[in-house]
Design an enzyme around this catalytic site. Structure first.
Site, mmCIF file in Angstrom:
data_model
loop_
_atom_site.group_PDB
_atom_site.id
_atom_site.type_symbol
_atom_site.label_atom_id
_atom_site.label_comp_id
_atom_site.label_asym_id
_atom_site.label_seq_id
_atom_site.Cartn_x
_atom_site.Cartn_y
_atom_site.Cartn_z
ATOM 1 N N VAL A 58 3.658 7.342 3.530
ATOM 2 C CA VAL A 58 2.584 6.409 3.160
ATOM 3 C C VAL A 58 2.883 5.591 1.906
ATOM 4 O O VAL A 58 2.029 4.850 1.449
ATOM 5 C CB VAL A 58 1.230 7.145 2.988
ATOM 6 N N TYR A 59 4.103 5.680 1.379
ATOM 7 C CA TYR A 59 4.443 4.876 0.209
ATOM 8 C C TYR A 59 4.709 3.440 0.653
ATOM 9 O O TYR A 59 5.498 3.191 1.559
ATOM 10 C CB TYR A 59 5.681 5.410 -0.499
ATOM 11 N N GLY A 60 4.061 2.508 -0.015
ATOM 12 C CA GLY A 60 4.235 1.094 0.289
ATOM 13 C C GLY A 60 3.031 0.535 1.014
ATOM 14 O O GLY A 60 2.177 1.259 1.522
#
Length: 94
Positions: A58-60
């Site tokens: 879920v990074y970004g």
């Protein structure tokens, strides 16, 4: 840079881990770390002996962008030189 050996694998991992949580994340309408800056930061980490990179699904924004950018960056390097820690927990956008 100091390194540790991962168990009995023989893999040497830097004691410092480079986090990529803010890659492609927006705050107040501004991207905090854009693509080129992310690659510059990864280059600098590598040049200073860091071979341990942290990311997550879920990074970004959109989710997964951090992992994509790391993959693009790694295409210029020997993947075997790096330890990538990626976590999967939260569901993706939409």
């Amino acid at each position: 840079m100091e390194y540790r050996t991962l168990g009995s694998t023989g893999t040497k991992v830097s004691e410092l881990c480079f986090g990529t949580w803010r890659f492609a994340m927006e705050s107040n309408g501004t991207v905090e770390t854009d693509y080129d800056t992310a690659h510059d930061l990864l280059d600098t980490a590598w040049e200073n002996g860091i071979n341990f990179i942290d990311t997550a699904n879920v990074y970004g924004d959109p989710n997964g962008t951090s992992e994509e950018w790391i993959g693009d960056w790694l295409s210029e390097y020997d993947r075997e030189d790096f330890v990538i820690a990626s976590k999967v927990y939260f569901p993706f956008d939409g």
